[in-house]
Scaffold this motif. Structure first.
Motif, mmCIF file in Angstrom:
data_model
loop_
_atom_site.group_PDB
_atom_site.id
_atom_site.type_symbol
_atom_site.label_atom_id
_atom_site.label_comp_id
_atom_site.label_asym_id
_atom_site.label_seq_id
_atom_site.Cartn_x
_atom_site.Cartn_y
_atom_site.Cartn_z
ATOM 1 N N LYS A 185 1.191 -0.755 0.193
ATOM 2 C CA LYS A 185 0.062 -0.137 0.048
ATOM 3 C C LYS A 185 1.121 1.289 0.184
ATOM 4 N N ALA A 186 2.177 1.517 0.531
ATOM 5 C CA ALA A 186 2.701 2.702 1.338
ATOM 6 C C ALA A 186 3.087 2.292 0.022
ATOM 7 N N THR A 195 13.450 9.367 6.221
ATOM 8 C CA THR A 195 13.837 8.401 6.893
ATOM 9 C C THR A 195 11.843 7.949 7.883
ATOM 10 N N TRP A 196 11.076 7.944 6.424
ATOM 11 C CA TRP A 196 10.226 6.312 7.262
ATOM 12 C C TRP A 196 10.485 4.662 7.622
ATOM 13 N N VAL A 197 10.054 5.183 8.292
ATOM 14 C CA VAL A 197 10.295 3.188 8.958
ATOM 15 C C VAL A 197 8.841 2.228 9.098
ATOM 16 N N ASN A 198 7.748 1.785 7.996
ATOM 17 C CA ASN A 198 6.962 1.557 8.453
ATOM 18 C C ASN A 198 5.594 2.365 8.290
ATOM 19 N N SER A 199 5.762 3.564 7.726
ATOM 20 C CA SER A 199 5.554 4.814 7.072
ATOM 21 C C SER A 199 5.257 5.150 5.351
ATOM 22 N N VAL A 200 3.816 5.298 5.158
ATOM 23 C CA VAL A 200 3.771 6.263 3.805
ATOM 24 C C VAL A 200 4.463 7.450 4.160
ATOM 25 N N ASN A 201 5.615 8.161 3.021
ATOM 26 C CA ASN A 201 5.759 9.096 3.409
ATOM 27 C C ASN A 201 5.295 10.623 3.150
ATOM 28 N N ARG A 202 4.849 10.600 4.311
ATOM 29 C CA ARG A 202 4.392 11.775 4.886
ATOM 30 C C ARG A 202 5.016 12.538 5.534
ATOM 31 N N ILE A 203 5.168 14.445 4.946
ATOM 32 C CA ILE A 203 5.601 14.902 6.207
ATOM 33 C C ILE A 203 4.987 15.645 7.482
ATOM 34 N N TYR A 204 5.798 16.121 8.435
ATOM 35 C CA TYR A 204 5.154 16.658 9.504
ATOM 36 C C TYR A 204 5.968 17.987 9.678
ATOM 37 N N ARG A 241 -3.194 -2.921 -6.850
ATOM 38 C CA ARG A 241 -3.186 -2.069 -6.633
ATOM 39 C C ARG A 241 -3.227 -1.188 -7.356
ATOM 40 N N VAL A 242 -1.637 -1.523 -8.484
ATOM 41 C CA VAL A 242 -0.763 -0.277 -9.083
ATOM 42 C C VAL A 242 -2.069 -0.394 -10.484
ATOM 43 N N GLU A 243 -2.855 -1.915 -10.782
ATOM 44 C CA GLU A 243 -3.698 -1.813 -11.932
ATOM 45 C C GLU A 243 -5.096 -1.490 -11.805
ATOM 46 N N ARG A 244 -5.381 -1.069 -10.336
ATOM 47 C CA ARG A 244 -6.610 -0.645 -9.816
ATOM 48 C C ARG A 244 -7.149 0.761 -10.027
ATOM 49 N N LEU A 245 -5.772 1.126 -10.265
ATOM 50 C CA LEU A 245 -5.348 2.919 -10.196
ATOM 51 C C LEU A 245 -6.758 3.219 -11.637
ATOM 52 N N ARG A 246 -7.368 4.073 -11.286
ATOM 53 C CA ARG A 246 -8.278 5.159 -12.246
ATOM 54 C C ARG A 246 -7.891 6.384 -13.076
ATOM 55 N N LEU A 247 -7.418 6.172 -13.841
ATOM 56 C CA LEU A 247 -7.274 7.420 -14.603
ATOM 57 C C LEU A 247 -7.737 8.148 -15.039
ATOM 58 N N GLY A 248 -7.868 9.390 -14.784
ATOM 59 C CA GLY A 248 -9.313 10.545 -15.596
ATOM 60 C C GLY A 248 -8.908 11.688 -15.539
ATOM 61 N N PRO A 249 -9.979 12.611 -15.784
ATOM 62 C CA PRO A 249 -9.672 14.241 -15.301
ATOM 63 C C PRO A 249 -10.142 14.229 -13.864
ATOM 64 N N GLY A 250 -8.453 15.286 -13.491
ATOM 65 C CA GLY A 250 -9.226 15.319 -12.086
ATOM 66 C C GLY A 250 -10.120 16.180 -11.419
#
Length: 475
Positions: free
Chosen positions: A265-266, A430-439, A302-311
């Motif tokens: 997922k990450a 560096t993120w450990v077991n986490s999505v790359n979110r900035i704080y 997960r990647v295949e399920r991404l729906r592409l389209g106009p924003g």
């Protein structure tokens, strides 16, 4: 739309105008003037005139004004998100997240206003004490790219304004509209005229004039490494302060003891958010070979399920690339990666059914050459190269081969492995077991060719203040 200078929109008849294009439809959304030396000078002069009054404003009051600006922007958040989607291309849900992120950062620094302080050193000598004084720098140039026009503006605007500086912002010529509207909302909320100005124009013209202007004392830039080097050289001519957040080629390591569902997922979010157009996107993936198959069974669907389209479509999960030029560059990098021995696992071209717009399918490539462009360059789009590795040491060695050092990620259940990665990965985050979110609470900045200085955290405030020593003899 016009430039925002001295608390109002200012027209400059006769200036060449630049079209703002919707990346999903290739239609013109609006036009903005291309600033030259005269327009940049006017904005800087307005900021310079406003500086003494803003500096003299008590810090707590500056914080109150910024909080009022936050509420004004929040009341117009949906309008701003739609404008952001139209000019940048990202899905509405991502645009809404970006506006919320902008608000969070400004609110964070507004809340620090009452905590700005210097220092006191007793007994320097007999009857003598010392003071550590903090003062703002003056006029700050904030140069912001097109991928996250508002959040990357907030990283500069928040600490600059709360510490008493005034700002001249130059957004990317392709994404100026949301920034201009935000500047007007800040003024409506009570920010004095001239404290926050916005000029529109091209980097090699308006950007260089702004960086070189003798009244500009600090340049805060986010963008590519080559442009960052150019700005650093120009700023050196006037011995100006700089913070540079530059390119990245962030690695992600998946160990054989990792939670593979969480890692998959990450990786999907980290690579394909904003169509992969993020400095901190996951751009290289290293997976332990004994869990490679199990990981890919979770990741690829997960990647295949991404729906592409106009924003503007609420169903879209990934929008287009920002420009046709950006799409051509991605195609060249992918072609080089495949010619170097990489195997295409998913995607690899322009999607069917989306004839208009700069769309590109989410793409995964297995083991392109380690000297290929996919491995060496920053890949600013939805293409992810994956390599199998035998050990953490091998993964870290490959991760550190890049000239970049912005962010990095590791998934492991081992404290020992996590500690090894935290110490050895050459990256500012560096993120450990986490999505790359900035704080906002933590300092952010790159190593190596990924930048200089820190944004976010208390550390960011230091890059917008002078530190002065004072000695007082009282007897």
């Amino acid at each position: 739309m016009e430039m925002f200078i001295g608390g109002r929109f200012v027209e400059f008849p006769g200036l060449e105008r630049f079209p703002v294009i919707n990346p999903a439809t290739e239609e013109v959304v609006d036009t903005v003037p291309l600033a030259g030396e005269a327009q940049v000078d006017l904005a800087v002069q307005e900021a310079h005139r406003a500086f003494p009054g803003w500096w003299d404003t008590p810090a707590a009051r500056r914080g109150e004004i910024l909080m009022a600006a936050v509420e004004r922007v929040r009341a117009n958040a949906e309008e701003l998100a739609r404008t952001l989607t139209l000019e940048q291309g990202k899905p509405l849900r991502e645009a809404r997240l970006e506006i919320r992120r902008f608000l969070h950062t400004i609110e964070h620094y507004a809340g620090l206003a009452k905590n700005l302080r210097g220092g006191y050193v007793p007994n320097l000598d007999e009857g003598t004490y010392g003071l550590v004084l903090k003062r703002p720098l003056g006029v700050v140039a904030a140069i912001v790219p097109w991928n996250f026009p508002t959040t990357l503006l907030a990283n500069k605007l928040g600490p600059a304004l709360v510490t008493g500086n005034t700002v001249v912002a130059k957004p990317a010529e392709t994404t100026p509209l949301t920034t201009l509207r935000i500047a007007a909302l800040f003024h409506e909320a009570g920010l004095p005229p001239g404290v926050f100005n916005v000029v529109t124009g091209l980097g090699p013209v308006a950007g260089e004039v702004l960086v070189r202007h003798p009244l500009v004392r600090k340049v805060a830039f986010t963008g590519s490494t080559p442009v960052g080097k150019r700005i650093m050289a120009l700023a050196a001519e006037g011995v100006k302060r700089v913070t540079l957040e530059l390119g990245g080629s962030d690695p992600m390591i998946v160990c054989d003891d990792a939670d593979l569902d969480a890692a998959a997922k990450a990786a999907a979010v980290g690579r394909f958010f904003n169509c992969g157009q993020a400095c901190l996107a996951v751009k290289r993936l290293y997976v332990f070979e004994n869990v490679y198959e199990a990981f890919m069974e979770r990741f690829l669907p997960r990647v295949e399920r991404l729906r592409l389209g106009p924003g503007l479509s609420e169903d879209s999960q990934m929008g287009p690339l920002h420009t046709e030029r950006q799409r051509r560059l991605i195609e060249e990098q992918l072609r080089d990666g495949l010619e170097s021995g990489g195997r295409l696992l998913l995607g690899g071209g322009r999607p069917e059914g989306l004839q208009k717009g700069y769309f590109f399918s989410p793409t995964v490539v297995l083991e392109p050459g380690l000297d290929s462009r996919l491995a060496r360059e920053e890949v600013f789009g939805p293409v992810l190269p994956v390599w199998r590795v035998r050990s953490l040491e091998e993964a870290v060695e490959l991760a550190n081969r890049s000239p970049y050092g912005l962010g990095s990620t590791i998934f492991t259940r081992s404290l020992e492995r996590a500690s090894y990665a935290l110490e050895r990965l050459e990256a500012g985050y560096t993120w450990v077991n986490s999505v790359n979110r900035i704080y906002d609470e933590l300092p952010f900045g790159g190593m190596k060719e990924s930048g200089y200085g820190k944004e976010h955290g208390l550390e960011a405030l230091e890059y917008y203040q002078e530190t002065k020593a004072g000695v007082v003899r009282w007897r």
